[in-house]
Design a protein around this motif. Structure first.
Motif, PDB file in Angstrom:
ATOM      1  N   THR A  36     -71.780 -98.934   9.152  1.00 57.61           N
ATOM      2  CA  THR A  36     -70.452 -98.599   9.758  1.00 57.61           C
ATOM      3  C   THR A  36     -69.707 -98.170   8.618  1.00 57.61           C
ATOM      4  O   THR A  36     -69.172 -97.106   8.952  1.00 57.61           O
ATOM      5  N   ARG A  37     -69.519 -98.647   7.542  1.00 57.42           N
ATOM      6  CA  ARG A  37     -68.460 -98.128   6.487  1.00 57.42           C
ATOM      7  C   ARG A  37     -68.938 -96.786   6.306  1.00 57.42           C
ATOM      8  O   ARG A  37     -68.067 -95.838   5.812  1.00 57.42           O
ATOM      9  N   ARG A  38     -70.205 -96.653   6.038  1.00 59.13           N
ATOM     10  CA  ARG A  38     -70.892 -95.128   5.269  1.00 59.13           C
ATOM     11  C   ARG A  38     -70.464 -94.246   6.697  1.00 59.13           C
ATOM     12  O   ARG A  38     -69.983 -93.105   6.164  1.00 59.13           O
ATOM     13  N   LEU A  39     -70.801 -94.488   7.870  1.00 57.63           N
ATOM     14  CA  LEU A  39     -70.575 -93.506   8.585  1.00 57.63           C
ATOM     15  C   LEU A  39     -69.031 -93.180   8.897  1.00 57.63           C
ATOM     16  O   LEU A  39     -68.580 -92.169   9.280  1.00 57.63           O
ATOM     17  N   MET A  40     -68.359 -94.499   8.858  1.00 53.62           N
ATOM     18  CA  MET A  40     -66.854 -94.042   8.800  1.00 53.62           C
ATOM     19  C   MET A  40     -66.201 -93.321   7.697  1.00 53.62           C
ATOM     20  O   MET A  40     -65.264 -92.486   7.948  1.00 53.62           O
ATOM     21  N   THR A  41     -66.963 -93.409   6.456  1.00 51.47           N
ATOM     22  CA  THR A  41     -66.621 -92.422   5.576  1.00 51.47           C
ATOM     23  C   THR A  41     -66.758 -91.022   6.002  1.00 51.47           C
ATOM     24  O   THR A  41     -66.327 -90.208   5.353  1.00 51.47           O
ATOM     25  N   MET A  42     -67.968 -90.650   6.438  1.00 48.37           N
ATOM     26  CA  MET A  42     -68.373 -89.551   6.778  1.00 48.37           C
ATOM     27  C   MET A  42     -67.584 -88.946   7.981  1.00 48.37           C
ATOM     28  O   MET A  42     -67.001 -87.737   7.724  1.00 48.37           O
ATOM     29  N   VAL A  43     -67.088 -89.758   9.071  1.00 50.45           N
ATOM     30  CA  VAL A  43     -66.283 -89.281   9.877  1.00 50.45           C
ATOM     31  C   VAL A  43     -64.707 -88.851   9.629  1.00 50.45           C
ATOM     32  O   VAL A  43     -64.327 -87.689   9.794  1.00 50.45           O
ATOM     33  N   VAL A  44     -64.343 -89.870   8.696  1.00 46.26           N
ATOM     34  CA  VAL A  44     -62.907 -89.593   8.371  1.00 46.26           C
ATOM     35  C   VAL A  44     -62.853 -88.600   7.315  1.00 46.26           C
ATOM     36  O   VAL A  44     -61.938 -87.728   7.514  1.00 46.26           O
ATOM     37  N   LEU A  45     -64.017 -88.337   6.434  1.00 50.89           N
ATOM     38  CA  LEU A  45     -63.937 -87.366   5.525  1.00 50.89           C
ATOM     39  C   LEU A  45     -64.061 -86.017   6.379  1.00 50.89           C
ATOM     40  O   LEU A  45     -63.105 -85.044   5.897  1.00 50.89           O
ATOM     41  N   GLY A  46     -64.723 -85.825   7.357  1.00 52.89           N
ATOM     42  CA  GLY A  46     -65.173 -84.716   8.128  1.00 52.89           C
ATOM     43  C   GLY A  46     -63.850 -84.219   8.688  1.00 52.89           C
ATOM     44  O   GLY A  46     -63.538 -83.134   8.637  1.00 52.89           O
ATOM     45  N   ILE A  47     -63.273 -85.219   9.701  1.00 48.98           N
ATOM     46  CA  ILE A  47     -62.420 -84.737  10.327  1.00 48.98           C
ATOM     47  C   ILE A  47     -61.264 -84.553   9.750  1.00 48.98           C
ATOM     48  O   ILE A  47     -59.947 -83.746   9.977  1.00 48.98           O
ATOM     49  N   GLY A  48     -60.696 -85.503   8.594  1.00 55.05           N
ATOM     50  CA  GLY A  48     -59.655 -85.448   7.924  1.00 55.05           C
ATOM     51  C   GLY A  48     -59.617 -83.853   7.180  1.00 55.05           C
ATOM     52  O   GLY A  48     -58.308 -83.404   7.257  1.00 55.05           O
ATOM     53  N   LEU A  49     -60.594 -83.689   6.299  1.00 54.26           N
ATOM     54  CA  LEU A  49     -60.538 -82.451   5.821  1.00 54.26           C
ATOM     55  C   LEU A  49     -60.520 -81.246   6.642  1.00 54.26           C
ATOM     56  O   LEU A  49     -60.081 -80.102   6.446  1.00 54.26           O
ATOM     57  N   GLN A  54     -57.937 -76.851   8.689  1.00 60.84           N
ATOM     58  CA  GLN A  54     -58.226 -76.233   9.915  1.00 60.84           C
ATOM     59  C   GLN A  54     -59.611 -75.379   9.854  1.00 60.84           C
ATOM     60  O   GLN A  54     -59.815 -74.322  10.053  1.00 60.84           O
ATOM     61  N   ASN A  55     -60.610 -76.223   9.504  1.00 58.89           N
ATOM     62  CA  ASN A  55     -62.018 -75.637   9.657  1.00 58.89           C
ATOM     63  C   ASN A  55     -62.842 -76.690  10.635  1.00 58.89           C
ATOM     64  O   ASN A  55     -63.087 -77.626  10.359  1.00 58.89           O
ATOM     65  N   PRO A  56     -63.070 -76.020  11.759  1.00 64.58           N
ATOM     66  CA  PRO A  56     -63.844 -76.601  12.920  1.00 64.58           C
ATOM     67  C   PRO A  56     -65.474 -77.038  12.575  1.00 64.58           C
ATOM     68  O   PRO A  56     -65.958 -77.999  13.172  1.00 64.58           O
ATOM     69  N   THR A  57     -65.852 -76.470  11.386  1.00 64.15           N
ATOM     70  CA  THR A  57     -67.356 -76.792  10.958  1.00 64.15           C
ATOM     71  C   THR A  57     -67.244 -78.131  10.632  1.00 64.15           C
ATOM     72  O   THR A  57     -68.167 -78.787  10.874  1.00 64.15           O
ATOM     73  N   LEU A  58     -66.423 -78.796   9.642  1.00 64.16           N
ATOM     74  CA  LEU A  58     -66.191 -79.944   9.250  1.00 64.16           C
ATOM     75  C   LEU A  58     -66.045 -81.071  10.600  1.00 64.16           C
ATOM     76  O   LEU A  58     -66.562 -82.278  10.379  1.00 64.16           O
ATOM     77  N   VAL A  59     -65.303 -80.595  11.593  1.00 63.36           N
ATOM     78  CA  VAL A  59     -65.225 -81.593  12.657  1.00 63.36           C
ATOM     79  C   VAL A  59     -66.451 -81.709  13.544  1.00 63.36           C
ATOM     80  O   VAL A  59     -66.903 -82.861  14.048  1.00 63.36           O
ATOM     81  N   ALA A  60     -67.459 -80.474  13.457  1.00 60.71           N
ATOM     82  CA  ALA A  60     -68.485 -80.433  14.178  1.00 60.71           C
ATOM     83  C   ALA A  60     -69.618 -81.615  13.453  1.00 60.71           C
ATOM     84  O   ALA A  60     -70.421 -82.035  13.931  1.00 60.71           O
ATOM     85  N   PHE A  61     -69.417 -81.379  12.034  1.00 64.99           N
ATOM     86  CA  PHE A  61     -70.229 -82.142  11.158  1.00 64.99           C
ATOM     87  C   PHE A  61     -70.182 -83.738  11.570  1.00 64.99           C
ATOM     88  O   PHE A  61     -70.818 -84.394  11.445  1.00 64.99           O
ATOM     89  N   ALA A  62     -68.609 -84.010  11.678  1.00 63.08           N
ATOM     90  CA  ALA A  62     -68.291 -85.437  12.008  1.00 63.08           C
ATOM     91  C   ALA A  62     -68.595 -85.954  13.388  1.00 63.08           C
ATOM     92  O   ALA A  62     -68.661 -87.228  13.529  1.00 63.08           O
ATOM     93  N   LEU A  63     -68.795 -85.082  14.391  1.00 61.44           N
ATOM     94  CA  LEU A  63     -69.117 -85.425  15.745  1.00 61.44           C
ATOM     95  C   LEU A  63     -70.159 -86.223  15.847  1.00 61.44           C
ATOM     96  O   LEU A  63     -69.951 -87.475  16.756  1.00 61.44           O
ATOM     97  N   PRO A  64     -71.469 -85.837  15.230  1.00 60.10           N
ATOM     98  CA  PRO A  64     -72.550 -86.975  15.748  1.00 60.10           C
ATOM     99  C   PRO A  64     -72.373 -88.442  15.149  1.00 60.10           C
ATOM    100  O   PRO A  64     -72.485 -89.189  15.979  1.00 60.10           O
ATOM    101  N   GLY A  65     -71.804 -88.389  13.998  1.00 55.65           N
ATOM    102  CA  GLY A  65     -71.304 -89.735  13.369  1.00 55.65           C
ATOM    103  C   GLY A  65     -70.450 -90.468  14.199  1.00 55.65           C
ATOM    104  O   GLY A  65     -70.557 -91.847  14.459  1.00 55.65           O
ATOM    105  N   LEU A  66     -69.636 -89.835  14.690  1.00 54.57           N
ATOM    106  CA  LEU A  66     -68.577 -90.434  15.692  1.00 54.57           C
ATOM    107  C   LEU A  66     -69.069 -91.168  16.855  1.00 54.57           C
ATOM    108  O   LEU A  66     -68.775 -92.029  17.259  1.00 54.57           O
ATOM    109  N   LEU A  67     -69.866 -89.994  17.408  1.00 57.42           N
ATOM    110  CA  LEU A  67     -70.548 -90.483  18.845  1.00 57.42           C
ATOM    111  C   LEU A  67     -71.562 -91.753  18.760  1.00 57.42           C
ATOM    112  O   LEU A  67     -71.377 -92.808  19.226  1.00 57.42           O
TER     113      LEU A  67
END
Lengths: 439, 168
Positions: A36-49, A54-67
């Motif tokens: 969970t901690r690793r996934l949280m890092t991935m999601v926070v990093l993706g959505i935050g950056l 203002q890069n939708p690519t990183l949000v798309a990157f974080a989306l699978p981990g978030l779900l």
């Protein structure tokens, strides 16, 4: 992280009737797992950056981990964890392996339990220290081989419980049962007889004639002698009645004194380690031939056992020796506080001592003044060659030791170096006794 | 080969494919992908498994300035696989393949949700932007392959797996 039972998680804790088993039941306290901690890092990093740049690519990157995390965090978690640690036998000798069985159950089923053992340092573990059963009921077995005598814990067992989806983790720890480790004891079949024997029937052949089976000589027949003891061959040659004489068989009293006032040397080979091992050998050897053996632990606390016989007494003696390191007090030990029965008249006293403390040396002299035959086994050795700058100091120290030994010898105390066997330590007693000398 | 070996092979493969995809689709320096992939090999060591975090960090750095939405979603999915397989490998010392599959089963709903979300989200954005039809097929192919691998993994075990899945 070695998390113990949290205050909220404390449940039932108990042990087996003979101290072989400890068990606990706990309500686990959950925290996010490494997954969970690793996934949280991935999601926070993706959505935050992604938001910052203002890069939708990183949000798309974080989306699978978030779900995935959203689904997994709702996974089923066990409500109760039971952990049982069992030792096949709570007593062993040095380097003898014992089997530690651990069982952990998580209810209701749905999680995975992982077992980890953190042993104490002098206990060598054979096998992986991590249990390999990622099942609702995990079982693990370890073989523990203690390398040093004493009272040791088998270590801490940790049951790491994961929820079914591995998103949550909880740790329950339990201290294993206590393991009593005896020093190795090798019994010598023919223990050297002490110089003085008691007037009781025993295994040692004495110099006095009496009713034994060992031939001692012949003498002229006296009224009252049994006819069966007539030596016919010698009677015919001497032309008078001659009878066989036999030696009396008597028992001995041996008191083993160990000095634990000072403990120096490398771990496992300290002066107390050597003293306890040597004393165990002496006790085992004399008890195996049905002599009476007592013990005095002369340390920061004075402990003793009155001399008696029997194999069960051996374990009582060893338990007393094992406590040599444990007991601590500010009162100086003194032989004056010993009951009279602990030191029977004429008992052979074998002292295992490094002779580093004046208090002990005085006690040894005191024993000799009480007319006991005393043997001092010097357990202090300096095998390593000293550095050149220390050579003079070591030489002076050795001279002082020699002077101390000589002063003890002058009052009839024999000082011998430590040996691993009873014959190596006390083998010379047989020759002294046959020559009729004192030790 | 042990179950742990296979899990780590799968983790390495998914991590490297994610980095390669991010390097192709993103505007970052490609050597970042090589460096992150090399560092992530630390996951093969039991004490250094935390180094697997190099993969998501490397992908984020590669995708930071540009890259397509589809590539980002695909990378996210592959990194998710990488993280899950590394986590399973950590606990699989001495475990049988059957034990590893059993530990993987409860994760299937989350993985399936992630795959579906990534594929649906990526394709909808692509089609909404009017990109040619070849790109989504190329991007979606590895995702379809991953779903097929999951199905194959399940069919290798027992029939109870499918019954269990249907119960959920």
């Amino acid at each position: 992280m070695a998390a113990g039972l949290s205050p909220r998680a404390t449940g039932v804790r108990g042990g087996g009737p003979d101290g072989r088993r400890t068990t606990t039941t706990a309500t686990p306290t959950w925290r996010p797992s490494p997954l969970t901690r690793r996934l949280m890092t991935m999601v926070v990093l993706g959505i935050g950056l992604g938001v910052v740049s203002q890069n939708p690519t990183l949000v798309a990157f974080a989306l699978p981990g978030l779900l995935a995390m959203a689904v997994w965090l709702r996974g089923r978690r066990p409500e109760r964890v039971e952990l049982t640690v069992e030792l096949d036998t709570p007593r062993t000798f040095e380097h003898e392996a014992r089997r530690l069985a651990v069982r952990s159950t998580a209810t209701p089923h749905g999680g995975a339990v992982h077992l980890i053992l953190r042993p104490e340092s002098p206990v060598h573990v054979t096998g992986d220290r991590v249990g390999v059963s990622p099942l609702p009921e995990a079982r693990a077995h370890w073989r523990l081989a203690p390398t040093l005598w004493g009272y040791w814990s088998t270590g801490t067992v940790i049951a790491r419980t994961r929820s079914a989806t591995r998103a949550w983790v909880s740790e329950t720890s339990l201290e294993g049962p206590r393991l009593t480790v005896y020093p190795p004891a090798s019994a010598t079949a023919d223990a050297p007889p002490p110089p003085h024997l008691r007037r009781r029937l025993g295994p040692h052949v004495s110099r006095a004639p009496g009713a034994g089976v060992e031939f001692a000589g012949t003498r002229e027949y006296l009224p009252g002698d049994s006819v069966r003891r007539v030596n016919w061959a010698q009677s015919s040659r001497a032309d008078r009645w001659m009878v066989n004489e036999f030696a009396q068989e008597r028992m001995a009293d041996v008191v083993v004194l160990i000095d634990s006032v000072r403990d120096v040397g490398p771990v496992g080979q300290t002066t107390v380690d050597r003293s306890v091992r040597g004393a165990t050998n002496v006790v085992r050897s004399y008890l195996s031939v049905a002599d009476r053996v007592g013990v005095v632990a002369f340390g920061s606390a004075l402990r003793w056992l009155t001399p008696t016989t029997g194999n069960r007494h051996f374990y009582r003696v060893v338990e007393t020796l094992l406590q040599a390191r444990q007991a601590r007090t500010y009162v100086d030990p003194s032989l004056d506080r010993l009951p009279l029965a602990v030191l029977p008249t004429g008992a052979l006293v074998v002292c295992f001592s490094p002779m580093l403390d004046d208090l002990v040396v005085e006690a040894i002299r005191d024993l000799r003044e009480r007319a006991h035959p005393v043997v001092v086994v010097d357990v202090l050795t300096l095998d390593e060659r000293p550095a050149p700058r220390d050579e003079l100091a070591v030489r002076l120290w050795r001279l002082e030791r020699q002077a101390l030994s000589a002063s003890l010898r002058r009052i009839g105390i024999r000082v011998v170096p430590y040996a691993d066997t009873v014959h190596g330590t006390l083998g010379w007693l047989a020759s002294v006794r046959s020559a009729g000398g004192r030790p | 080969m042990s179950a742990r070996w296979w899990l780590l092979v799968g983790a390495t493969a998914s991590g490297w494919v994610a980095l390669a995809l991010a390097a192709i689709g993103g505007a970052g320096e490609s050597w970042w992908a090589v460096a992150a992939g090399a560092v992530s090999l630390g996951a093969w060591n039991r004490r250094l498994s935390w180094l697997s975090v190099a993969v998501p960090v490397g992908v984020v750095l590669l995708l930071l300035y540009s890259g397509s939405v589809v590539a980002g979603a695909a990378c996210g999915l592959l990194v998710l696989f990488h993280v899950v397989l590394v986590d399973l490998a950590e606990d699989s010392y001495g475990a049988s393949a059957d034990g590893a599959v059993r530990a993987l089963r409860p994760l299937v709903p989350g993985l399936a949700a992630a795959v579906v979300a990534a594929v649906a989200g990526g394709l909808s954005v692509v089609w909404a932007r009017g990109v040619d039809a070849v790109t989504p097929v190329v991007v979606a192919a590895p995702l379809v392959l991953l779903v097929a691998a999951m199905v194959a993994l399940g069919s290798e075990t027992r029939r109870e797996f499918w019954l269990w899945l249907s119960r959920r």
